[in-house]
Scaffold this motif. Structure first.
Motif, PDB file in Angstrom:
ATOM      1  N   LEU A 940      61.088  17.621  24.505  1.00 32.01           N
ATOM      2  CA  LEU A 940      61.281  18.962  23.961  1.00 32.01           C
ATOM      3  C   LEU A 940      62.610  19.565  24.412  1.00 32.01           C
ATOM      4  CD1 LEU A 940      57.724  20.572  24.362  1.00 32.01           C
ATOM      5  CD2 LEU A 940      58.863  19.924  22.240  1.00 32.01           C
ATOM      6  N   LEU A 941      62.912  19.429  25.702  1.00 30.77           N
ATOM      7  CA  LEU A 941      64.137  20.018  26.228  1.00 30.77           C
ATOM      8  C   LEU A 941      65.381  19.334  25.676  1.00 30.77           C
ATOM      9  CD1 LEU A 941      63.124  20.651  29.976  1.00 30.77           C
ATOM     10  CD2 LEU A 941      63.021  22.213  28.038  1.00 30.77           C
ATOM     11  N   GLU A 942      65.309  18.023  25.488  1.00 33.05           N
ATOM     12  CA  GLU A 942      66.445  17.303  24.887  1.00 33.05           C
ATOM     13  C   GLU A 942      66.726  17.824  23.490  1.00 33.05           C
ATOM     14  OE1 GLU A 942      68.525  15.271  26.007  1.00 33.05           O
ATOM     15  OE2 GLU A 942      67.717  14.277  27.782  1.00 33.05           O
ATOM     16  N   ALA A 943      65.651  18.126  22.739  1.00 33.24           N
ATOM     17  CA  ALA A 943      65.834  18.641  21.376  1.00 33.24           C
ATOM     18  C   ALA A 943      66.471  20.030  21.409  1.00 33.24           C
ATOM     19  CB  ALA A 943      64.488  18.700  20.666  1.00 33.24           C
ATOM     20  N   LEU A 944      66.024  20.869  22.334  1.00 32.45           N
ATOM     21  CA  LEU A 944      66.569  22.223  22.426  1.00 32.45           C
ATOM     22  C   LEU A 944      68.024  22.219  22.890  1.00 32.45           C
ATOM     23  CD1 LEU A 944      63.494  24.025  24.037  1.00 32.45           C
ATOM     24  CD2 LEU A 944      64.324  24.281  21.700  1.00 32.45           C
ATOM     25  N   LYS A 945      68.405  21.198  23.641  1.00 33.20           N
ATOM     26  CA  LYS A 945      69.784  21.101  24.116  1.00 33.20           C
ATOM     27  C   LYS A 945      70.751  20.792  22.978  1.00 33.20           C
ATOM     28  CE  LYS A 945      71.247  17.503  26.347  1.00 33.20           C
ATOM     29  NZ  LYS A 945      71.505  16.436  27.353  1.00 33.20           N
ATOM     30  N   GLN A 946      70.206  20.146  21.946  1.00 29.91           N
ATOM     31  CA  GLN A 946      71.062  19.721  20.836  1.00 29.91           C
ATOM     32  C   GLN A 946      71.465  20.873  19.923  1.00 29.91           C
ATOM     33  OE1 GLN A 946      69.335  16.424  18.671  1.00 29.91           O
ATOM     34  NE2 GLN A 946      68.519  15.512  20.565  1.00 29.91           N
ATOM     35  N   LYS A 947      70.665  21.941  19.904  1.00 29.20           N
ATOM     36  CA  LYS A 947      70.885  22.958  18.878  1.00 29.20           C
ATOM     37  C   LYS A 947      70.638  24.359  19.434  1.00 29.20           C
ATOM     38  CE  LYS A 947      68.829  24.728  14.645  1.00 29.20           C
ATOM     39  NZ  LYS A 947      67.618  24.699  13.815  1.00 29.20           N
ATOM     40  N   ASN A 948      71.549  25.258  19.085  1.00 26.19           N
ATOM     41  CA  ASN A 948      71.386  26.673  19.457  1.00 26.19           C
ATOM     42  C   ASN A 948      70.636  27.363  18.324  1.00 26.19           C
ATOM     43  OD1 ASN A 948      71.558  29.265  20.317  1.00 26.19           O
ATOM     44  ND2 ASN A 948      73.775  29.327  20.520  1.00 26.19           N
ATOM     45  N   GLY A 949      69.293  27.185  18.316  1.00 28.63           N
ATOM     46  CA  GLY A 949      68.482  27.668  17.216  1.00 28.63           C
ATOM     47  C   GLY A 949      67.961  29.073  17.436  1.00 28.63           C
ATOM     48  N   PRO A 950      67.003  29.489  16.599  1.00 29.68           N
ATOM     49  CA  PRO A 950      66.480  30.871  16.677  1.00 29.68           C
ATOM     50  C   PRO A 950      65.488  31.089  17.821  1.00 29.68           C
ATOM     51  CG  PRO A 950      65.339  29.660  14.966  1.00 29.68           C
ATOM     52  CD  PRO A 950      66.396  28.730  15.489  1.00 29.68           C
ATOM     53  N   LEU A 951      64.998  30.035  18.453  1.00 26.41           N
ATOM     54  CA  LEU A 951      63.965  30.165  19.479  1.00 26.41           C
ATOM     55  C   LEU A 951      64.473  31.021  20.653  1.00 26.41           C
ATOM     56  CD1 LEU A 951      61.042  29.093  19.819  1.00 26.41           C
ATOM     57  CD2 LEU A 951      61.976  27.352  21.356  1.00 26.41           C
ATOM     58  N   LYS A 952      63.684  32.038  21.010  1.00 28.81           N
ATOM     59  CA  LYS A 952      64.052  32.938  22.103  1.00 28.81           C
ATOM     60  C   LYS A 952      63.153  32.772  23.324  1.00 28.81           C
ATOM     61  CE  LYS A 952      65.753  36.564  18.991  1.00 28.81           C
ATOM     62  NZ  LYS A 952      65.550  37.974  18.539  1.00 28.81           N
ATOM     63  N   THR A 953      61.891  32.362  23.092  1.00 34.86           N
ATOM     64  CA  THR A 953      60.952  32.215  24.204  1.00 34.86           C
ATOM     65  C   THR A 953      60.152  30.935  24.043  1.00 34.86           C
ATOM     66  OG1 THR A 953      60.713  34.618  24.382  1.00 34.86           O
ATOM     67  CG2 THR A 953      59.036  33.282  25.467  1.00 34.86           C
ATOM     68  N   LEU A 954      60.126  30.125  25.103  1.00 33.45           N
ATOM     69  CA  LEU A 954      59.309  28.909  25.127  1.00 33.45           C
ATOM     70  C   LEU A 954      58.480  28.940  26.401  1.00 33.45           C
ATOM     71  CD1 LEU A 954      58.488  26.051  24.168  1.00 33.45           C
ATOM     72  CD2 LEU A 954      60.442  25.179  25.473  1.00 33.45           C
ATOM     73  N   ARG A 955      57.152  28.826  26.232  1.00 35.48           N
ATOM     74  CA  ARG A 955      56.263  28.787  27.384  1.00 35.48           C
ATOM     75  C   ARG A 955      55.622  27.415  27.444  1.00 35.48           C
ATOM     76  NH1 ARG A 955      54.324  33.769  24.868  1.00 35.48           N
ATOM     77  NH2 ARG A 955      55.503  35.515  25.741  1.00 35.48           N
ATOM     78  N   LEU A 956      55.673  26.772  28.610  1.00 30.76           N
ATOM     79  CA  LEU A 956      55.085  25.436  28.751  1.00 30.76           C
ATOM     80  C   LEU A 956      54.731  25.154  30.196  1.00 30.76           C
ATOM     81  CD1 LEU A 956      57.714  23.894  30.013  1.00 30.76           C
ATOM     82  CD2 LEU A 956      58.339  23.564  27.636  1.00 30.76           C
ATOM     83  N   LYS A 957      53.973  24.080  30.371  1.00 32.25           N
ATOM     84  CA  LYS A 957      53.596  23.623  31.703  1.00 32.25           C
ATOM     85  C   LYS A 957      54.504  22.467  32.069  1.00 32.25           C
ATOM     86  CE  LYS A 957      49.572  22.030  34.354  1.00 32.25           C
ATOM     87  NZ  LYS A 957      48.143  21.673  34.275  1.00 32.25           N
ATOM     88  N   ALA A 958      55.315  22.661  33.118  1.00 35.60           N
ATOM     89  CA  ALA A 958      56.310  21.645  33.454  1.00 35.60           C
ATOM     90  C   ALA A 958      56.395  21.460  34.958  1.00 35.60           C
ATOM     91  CB  ALA A 958      57.674  22.056  32.901  1.00 35.60           C
ATOM     92  N   ASN A 959      56.835  20.274  35.351  1.00 36.01           N
ATOM     93  CA  ASN A 959      57.087  19.968  36.758  1.00 36.01           C
ATOM     94  C   ASN A 959      58.505  20.406  37.086  1.00 36.01           C
ATOM     95  OD1 ASN A 959      57.334  18.968  39.311  1.00 36.01           O
ATOM     96  ND2 ASN A 959      57.194  16.800  38.757  1.00 36.01           N
ATOM     97  N   ASP A 960      58.648  21.615  37.578  1.00 36.17           N
ATOM     98  CA  ASP A 960      59.987  22.156  37.800  1.00 36.17           C
ATOM     99  C   ASP A 960      60.677  21.535  39.007  1.00 36.17           C
ATOM    100  OD1 ASP A 960      57.824  23.508  39.014  1.00 36.17           O
ATOM    101  OD2 ASP A 960      59.179  25.067  39.732  1.00 36.17           O
ATOM    102  N   TYR A 961      59.971  20.620  39.740  1.00 37.41           N
ATOM    103  CA  TYR A 961      60.605  19.936  40.859  1.00 37.41           C
ATOM    104  C   TYR A 961      61.292  18.640  40.418  1.00 37.41           C
ATOM    105  CZ  TYR A 961      57.947  23.156  43.756  1.00 37.41           C
ATOM    106  OH  TYR A 961      57.443  24.287  44.333  1.00 37.41           O
ATOM    107  N   ASP A 962      61.024  18.203  39.188  1.00 39.27           N
ATOM    108  CA  ASP A 962      61.633  16.979  38.686  1.00 39.27           C
ATOM    109  C   ASP A 962      63.131  17.228  38.440  1.00 39.27           C
ATOM    110  OD1 ASP A 962      60.889  14.204  37.268  1.00 39.27           O
ATOM    111  OD2 ASP A 962      62.430  15.242  36.083  1.00 39.27           O
ATOM    112  N   TRP A 963      63.987  16.369  39.036  1.00 38.03           N
ATOM    113  CA  TRP A 963      65.435  16.633  38.956  1.00 38.03           C
ATOM    114  C   TRP A 963      65.955  16.555  37.535  1.00 38.03           C
ATOM    115  CZ3 TRP A 963      68.919  13.184  36.966  1.00 38.03           C
ATOM    116  CH2 TRP A 963      68.469  11.858  36.760  1.00 38.03           C
ATOM    117  N   LYS A 964      65.359  15.666  36.730  1.00 41.36           N
ATOM    118  CA  LYS A 964      65.823  15.529  35.349  1.00 41.36           C
ATOM    119  C   LYS A 964      65.498  16.784  34.536  1.00 41.36           C
ATOM    120  CE  LYS A 964      65.790  12.235  31.490  1.00 41.36           C
ATOM    121  NZ  LYS A 964      65.248  10.957  30.976  1.00 41.36           N
ATOM    122  N   ILE A 965      64.290  17.314  34.743  1.00 42.99           N
ATOM    123  CA  ILE A 965      63.902  18.532  34.036  1.00 42.99           C
ATOM    124  C   ILE A 965      64.762  19.703  34.488  1.00 42.99           C
ATOM    125  CG2 ILE A 965      62.028  20.217  33.765  1.00 42.99           C
ATOM    126  CD1 ILE A 965      60.070  17.901  33.753  1.00 42.99           C
TER     127      ILE A 965
END
Length: 994
Positions: A940-965
């Protein structure tokens, strides 16, 4: 022939005293350990007696030897030499004399020169000290009664007094905590006596009493010196005693009186008996078990010092000392008043004021209340006004002791002593000093003569544990006088330098109401209440008339400035609101209340007892600018079929009258039903919904909906001047006919735009009844919530027909109804019509899966008007693919898609990523509480990095300690700074109805 002395005549001696001398005699008598039945006699009985009556009481209730000795010594203390000689001449030869300050003056005859068996002779004084301590600590006028009924109740919970074969280790530290004056010290000293007298196998046990208030005045010393200071035996003997730690009980009394900076007791610890340290360090070391670790510890403290104490003691047994229970207070009142009716009336008045009733758990406060109310009843005055507030009661007691005779003038000679006493009270409150010694008095320039009028009247009392020390009869009296300090005008002759030095520790009004100061010193809170109470003009006049002092009410402006935050536009918390309303109630000044409440347009009140309700609505009836009120009434405030609930019923009627008749411009009301009986709830609702200015109304509660209530509501909805725009009816048991009546009213109403019927047993039949209204072209409803209304797919066809013709409806919530996929299919048919204008559809927890998603996907790809779709808590899983197909379609107009906790698997994220790249309109996507895994989140994040789209808020469950994320999140922030990614939220935000 020897002259035979006349029979000792106390009556004759006392009748020789003037009124002032008799008052002084009583004051000195009061400070002695009373004997016999005299200890059980209410002090007011002695205080009100003339010389003849006092003699009768003493002779009837005290031992003869004690009366003779006390009379002689008191007369000597009063410098009445001639009368003293006459008294001595009347004492038969051979009767020993005892000095007024002799410690054995309080001993009973059988205790004189009697040594208990089993006690080691060499340590007799160490063991007998508890008896002398106990004899110096009886409640004045309450002795044996308090001992028997209060002390014994708590005594049985002390495990080390009567140890049995325990299944668990006995706690070696016991903490007695509670408010001032409820008997913690009395109980501790009784336990000390029991410890030394109930030793198993007749072996010696030792007890040491350590008063924090007294010891905190000492300098540096060793622990051995500390506990041997009052022992006739040497320090060497004390060391031998300390070696037998398991036989020792240490009582640390008044922990809150230790004057040390916070945290000091934890940092500085000592374990050496002989090492010299400041006394607080030695006591802290004892509490931390570094000193005499195997000894028993009994600690008393006020509740406000518990936080600091908990950091010191390990695994303590905490016992809350409640003082007088309700039955104790009743017995006390019955004993104090001459007739039962008067006693019960006085008790009922006290019970009507929850704050005053709480304080009456202290025996000293009980005595103050009884003295005050009895005096008023005997003077044919109505005692009820005195019990309205704590200020009125304690001020009435204070002034009642010095009330000038009818037609008399104020006692101007009391002006100076009152100012001195108020200075002492304020200084003590700010420095948290409750017992004042010669050094304290000297630092403020206070002489004993200044205190004498208040000592004689029992407002002050001489210390028994500390010679030459003074304390107020109860903490509340000190707090009242501390508040009085702020309203007394300075005298012209006051020296500025002296005044500044005397008042440097006393904070101003701003500091008094500072949350930081109150956190450090909770005693300031009651001072603030009293200060509001004294801002009342009538009470100020009462002070002036009694003491001849000058009072300034300029303080009122400061009270509002610093308590109501009139200079700051900050909202009040619920706690702040409740305290502020209580302060205003304490004032009983309608003008002050109007000024204070003028700033309030919104108020949220939670009422937990009738007294709180009375305080709240004393203030709310003066809210001229109120537009929104949230009222929560706790269960049990009004009791059904209870004879004792009549006062509450009257209060409820008064409250409803205030709501109905007051000119308050009320625009929003939230009434959540915790009120019983149902009739009381109905009365509240009728009063509230009758306000013509009302635009928002919430009525909730588990109650059978009263016919009159619903009829009244329907009448208001039908009225052409009805302003109601938002209506919430919840948790009501409504019949089908009543739903029909509501439907009829809604057809006529032209103001209502939002209707929330969530959590009602509406059922499918109820929807059919209401749908006629919803389909009416004249229906102005824009938002409708039928959440948790026990609906099924059977009602969806009816709702679909509403969506086809109603062009006003923009929001529909059907959450928590078992609609299933079939229900969704029927709804989609109505949503698909070109005339349907619905923009928001909430289908949370509706049992929708892959098949339901297929129907929704087809709808969204056909130019649907839907902008917001919430599918949270549905097991859609792989059904996400259908929704992604819709998102890719340019015809899809969704701006919000809620998929919270929808069992979405990680592999579905590839479809979603593709959809996000294609979509041009979605602004918020909620994927909270879905286990997408690192792989799914990364896609999901790779897709969002590709394009500056209309999305303003994304809520998800993620491992924020992962260095890649973490790296991807940073890169997205650079590419699209407007996008807010919220991860690991526990819940999502609901699309609200109103």
């Amino acid at each position: 022939m020897a002259c035979i002395p006349p029979e000792f005549s106390l009556e004759t001696l006392l009748e020789q005293l003037s009124e002032d001398e008799l008052r002084r005699f009583k004051s000195l008598l009061k400070n002695l350990p009373l004997q016999g039945k005299l200890r059980m006699t209410p002090w007011s009985e002695l205080e009100e007696a003339n010389g003849k009556k006092l003699a009768e009481i003493l002779i009837d209730k005290s031992p003869k030897y004690w009366i003779r000795s006390v009379t002689v010594n008191i007369l000597e203390k009063m410098n009445l030499t001639q009368l003293s000689r006459r008294a001595k001449a009347q004492i038969p030869e051979g009767v020993p004399e005892q000095g007024i300050d002799a410690p054995k003056l309080g001993d009973t005859e059988e205790n004189l020169d009697v040594e208990k068996p089993g006690k080691m002779g060499e340590h007799r004084n160490t063991v007998e000290k508890p008896r002398l301590v106990w004899n110096n600590k009886f409640w004045q006028g309450d002795g044996d009664y308090f001992l028997d009924d209060v002390t014994r109740r708590s005594q049985k919970f002390i495990p080390f007094l009567h140890p049995k074969t325990p299944t668990q280790p006995i706690p070696h530290t016991v903490v007695l905590h509670g408010p001032a004056g409820v008997g913690k010290t009395t109980l501790a000293k009784k336990l000390m006596l029991d410890w030394t007298e109930t030793s198993p196998n007749q072996t010696s046990r030792y007890a040491f009493y350590l008063s924090c208030g007294e010891l905190s005045r000492m300098g540096t010393c060793s622990f051995a010196e500390l506990i041997s200071k009052d022992q006739p035996t040497g320090q060497e003997d004390i060391s031998k005693v300390l070696a037998q730690a398991q036989k020792i009980l240490f009582i640390i009394d008044g922990f809150e009186e230790l004057k040390v900076p916070e945290g000091t007791l934890i940092r500085d610890i000592c374990g050496d008996w002989e090492q010299r340290k400041p006394v607080p360090v030695l006591l802290g070391s004892l509490l931390k078990r570094k000193m005499s670790p195997k000894a028993m510890l009994l600690v008393t403290t006020r509740s406000e010092a518990m936080r600091e104490l908990r950091l010191l003691v390990e695994q303590p047994l905490l016992l809350e000392i409640e003082g007088f229970l309700e039955q104790d207070r009743k017995a006390y009142f019955l004993r104090h008043f001459e007739d039962e009716d008067g006693a019960l009336r006085a008790l009922d008045l006290v019970k009507s004021n929850a704050a005053l009733f709480r304080m009456s758990a202290a025996p000293a406060v009980c005595r103050i209340i009884c003295t005050c109310l009895k005096l008023q009843m005997e003077s044919k005055q109505d005692p009820a006004p005195s019990c309205l507030t704590t200020t009125s009661l304690f001020l009435r007691f204070l002034c009642g002791q010095f009330m000038p005779a009818p037609g008399g003038s104020p006692s101007h000679h009391l002006r100076g002593p009152l100012r001195t006493l108020c200075l002492l009270a304020a200084q003590g409150t700010w420095t948290q000093t409750w017992v004042f010694d010669a050094e304290d008095l000297g630092s403020l320039g206070v002489q004993e003569a200044d205190l004498r009028p208040f000592l004689d009247k029992g407002v002050l009392q001489q210390g028994r544990d500390c010679e030459g020390c003074y304390s107020f009869v109860h903490l509340s009296i000190q707090q009242l006088l501390a508040a009085t300090f702020y309203i007394l005008e300075r005298e012209e002759e006051d020296d500025d330098d002296d005044w500044e030095s005397h008042t440097r520790d006393i904070g101003d009004v701003q500091k008094l109401f500072s949350k930081e100061e109150r956190l450090k010193n909770p005693n300031l809170i009651q001072v603030g209440y009293f200060l509001f109470g004294l801002s009342n003009e009538k009470r100020a006049q009462e002070l002036e008339m009694t003491f001849g002092c000058r009072v300034s009410l300029k303080i009122r402006e400061e009270l509002l400035k610093y308590k109501a935050n009139l200079d700051e536009n900050k909202p009040f918390s619920d706690t702040d609101t409740k305290e502020f309303l209580y302060c205003l109630y304490e004032s009983q000044d309608e003008g002050l209340v109007k000024d204070a409440m003028a700033r309030f347009q919104e108020v949220s009140v939670r009422v937990t007892d009738p007294f709180e309700m009375m305080c709240s609505f004393f203030c709310l009836k003066h809210c001229q600018n109120l537009q929104k009120i949230s009222l929560q009434v706790a269960e049990g405030v009004f009791l059904e079929n209870d004879p004792a609930s009549e006062p509450q019923s009257q209060l409820e009627r008064i409250l409803c009258d205030h709501i109905t008749l007051s000119p308050v411009t009320c625009r929003k009301v939230v009434s959540k039903k915790n009120v019983t009986p149902d009739s009381a709830y109905r009365d509240f609702c009728l009063a509230l919904i009758g306000k013509k200015t009302l635009t928002r109304l919430t009525l909730e509660g588990h109650v059978q909906c009263d016919e009159m209530l619903l009829t009244m509501l329907c009448e208001i909805l039908r009225h052409k001047q009805c302003s109601l725009q938002h209506l919430r009816l919840g948790f009501l048991s409504v019949t089908t006919q009543q739903w029909a009546d509501l439907s009829s009213a809604l057809q006529i109403n032209q103001s209502l735009t939002c209707l929330d019927l969530s959590a009602n047993e509406l059922l499918d039949e109820g929807v059919k009844v209401l749908h006629t209204t919803f389909k009416d072209p004249k229906c102005f409803l824009q938002r409708l919530s039928l959440e948790d209304c026990h609906l099924t797919e059977a009602c969806c066809k009816t709702l679909a027909s509403v969506l086809v013709v109603n062009q006003q409806l923009k929001y529909l919530c059907l959450a928590k109804n078992d609609l299933g996929n079939t229900g969704v299919k029927l709804l989609c048919k109505g949503l698909g019509y070109p005339d349907c204008k619905l923009e928001t559809l909430v289908l949370q927890q509706c049992n929708i899966n892959k098949r339901g998603c297929r129907h929704l996907s087809k709808l969204l790809q056909e130019h649907s008007s839907l902008r917001n779709l919430d599918l949270g808590l549905n097991p859609i899983a792989a059904g996400l693919w259908f929704l992604c197909e819709a998102l890719k379609n340019p015809n899809c107009n969704l701006k919000f898609l809620g998929l919270w906790c929808c069992s979405i698997p990680p592999f579905s994220c590839q479809d979603l990523a593709s959809a996000l790249i294609s979509n041009q309109k979605l602004e918020t996507l909620d994927l909270s509480q879905n286990n997408l895994g690192n792989s799914g989140v990364t896609v999901l994040l790779e897709a969002l990095k590709q394009k500056n789209g209309p999305l303003k808020t994304l809520r998800l469950k993620a491992n924020d300690y992962d260095w890649k994320i973490q790296k991807l999140l940073e890169e997205i922030k650079e590419v699209n700074p407007r996008l807010a990614i919220e991860y690991n939220g526990a819940r999502t935000t609901r699309l609200s109805c109103c």
